[in-house]
Design an enzyme around this catalytic site. Structure first.
Site, mmCIF file in Angstrom:
data_model
loop_
_atom_site.group_PDB
_atom_site.id
_atom_site.type_symbol
_atom_site.label_atom_id
_atom_site.label_comp_id
_atom_site.label_asym_id
_atom_site.label_seq_id
_atom_site.Cartn_x
_atom_site.Cartn_y
_atom_site.Cartn_z
ATOM 1 N N HIS A 99 -50.986 -12.976 -21.650
ATOM 2 C CA HIS A 99 -50.541 -13.834 -20.348
ATOM 3 C C HIS A 99 -51.221 -14.870 -19.913
ATOM 4 C CE1 HIS A 99 -47.155 -10.290 -20.052
ATOM 5 N NE2 HIS A 99 -46.959 -11.154 -21.078
ATOM 6 N N HIS A 120 -39.829 -11.909 -29.472
ATOM 7 C CA HIS A 120 -39.619 -10.453 -28.953
ATOM 8 C C HIS A 120 -39.753 -10.442 -27.585
ATOM 9 C CE1 HIS A 120 -40.817 -10.395 -33.303
ATOM 10 N NE2 HIS A 120 -40.275 -9.154 -33.489
ATOM 11 N N SER A 170 -43.552 -12.392 -20.457
ATOM 12 C CA SER A 170 -43.937 -13.777 -20.873
ATOM 13 C C SER A 170 -42.544 -14.628 -20.919
ATOM 14 C CB SER A 170 -44.428 -13.744 -22.480
ATOM 15 O OG SER A 170 -43.599 -12.668 -23.373
ATOM 16 N N GLU A 178 -34.292 -11.069 -28.369
ATOM 17 C CA GLU A 178 -34.583 -9.517 -28.059
ATOM 18 C C GLU A 178 -33.437 -8.412 -28.738
ATOM 19 O OE1 GLU A 178 -36.058 -6.225 -27.767
ATOM 20 O OE2 GLU A 178 -37.313 -7.877 -27.095
ATOM 21 N N ASP A 216 -32.467 -10.794 -34.418
ATOM 22 C CA ASP A 216 -33.818 -10.591 -34.984
ATOM 23 C C ASP A 216 -34.743 -11.842 -34.390
ATOM 24 O OD1 ASP A 216 -35.691 -9.455 -37.278
ATOM 25 O OD2 ASP A 216 -35.403 -11.550 -37.417
ATOM 26 N N GLY A 217 -35.841 -11.831 -33.893
ATOM 27 C CA GLY A 217 -36.400 -13.013 -33.502
ATOM 28 C C GLY A 217 -36.880 -13.742 -34.551
ATOM 29 N N ASP A 276 -44.594 -11.692 -30.470
ATOM 30 C CA ASP A 276 -44.990 -10.876 -29.745
ATOM 31 C C ASP A 276 -44.312 -9.505 -30.172
ATOM 32 O OD1 ASP A 276 -46.417 -9.296 -28.079
ATOM 33 O OD2 ASP A 276 -45.113 -9.738 -26.198
#
Length: 259
Positions: free
Chosen positions: A19, A42, A97, A115, A139-140, A160
């Site tokens: 971060h 994600h 984030s 997500e 799905d990211g 991430d």
């Protein structure tokens, strides 16, 4: 394979690294009067409570941001986002984030979040109320590939994953290669855990081989508890913004003091 929930780990030493660098990079991008796209593959639930049972059970936040907030002067973008979150939502609030990005971006910018975990997605939708964001239960990697190159073209993508799906180690270099072809001006950021045995090694080597302009930043810290496999964390930036390497070096010096 969707068991991971970040509430147990929010605010830990890995989050501090991730971060801090993310907040710095986004602050850098938004200094110019040009629009920005932010994509996150994600996203998690976006907002965490460090007094929640999950956080107190692991104690990771107590060894992370709660112990080391003094690493960041008040003017640091990460410190600013932390202060803004607490002012809005209470002293135990910690921004994920997506919220760090939302608080940094401007009206001219665009925010895209994916997500797949049902509970995390529901939490994300709730946390992002009041913020302009494209939130997808998808799905990211698929979201990123479908949107790139985004509009605006200038911007940053954060990947991430929890790496509970072990195939991610093999998938990520392939996805990053495709993203770089589609979005050659984009900053591609990846967070990864450093686990005992080093499963991240081949992934990092592949990313270094396929991207000429890359920043790899790794920090080590004591395991959060006996038997915990994570011994550190890493961040990779493809097309890193100017000055980020200096901020990464500053963080490295701080983490070395933990030993």
């Amino acid at each position: 394979m969707l068991s991971y929930q970040h509430a147990f780990h929010a605010g830990n030493l890995a989050d501090v690294q991730k971060h801090a660098l993310l907040a710095w990079a986004l602050d850098y991008l938004t200094r110019k009067d040009k629009p920005v796209s932010y994509l996150e593959t994600h996203a998690g639930r976006g907002l965490y409570r460090l007094s929640a049972p999950e956080a107190e059970k692991t104690g990771e936040a107590a060894k992370g941001i709660l112990a080391h907030a003094d690493w960041f002067p008040a003017a640091h973008p990460y410190a600013q986002r932390l202060a803004e979150t607490r002012a809005m939502l209470g002293d135990d609030a910690y921004p994920g984030s997506p919220l760090i990005a939302a608080m940094t971006l401007r009206d001219i910018d665009r925010l895209h979040l994916a997500e797949l975990h049902p509970q995390e997605h529901a939490g994300l939708v709730q946390a992002m109320q009041g913020w302009e964001a494209d939130i997808r239960k998808q799905d990211g990697f698929e979201m990123a590939l479908s949107l790139c190159p985004p509009t605006p073209r200038r911007g940053l993508l954060l990947c991430d994953p929890s790496f509970e799906v072990k195939e991610d180690y093999d998938r990520i270099p392939k996805v990053f290669a495709a993203l770089a072809r589609k979005w050659n001006v984009g900053i591609l950021a990846l967070w990864y855990p450093i686990l005992r045995g080093g499963p991240h090694g081949p992934m990092v080597a592949a990313l270094k081989a396929q991207h000429a302009d890359i920043l790899v930043h790794e920090v080590r810290f004591p395991p959060a508890r006996d038997g915990h496999r994570m011994e550190g964390s890493g961040m990779i930036f493809v097309n890193p913004p100017f000055g980020l390497a200096d901020e990464a070096a500053r963080l490295s010096a701080l983490y070395k003091g933990l030993r």
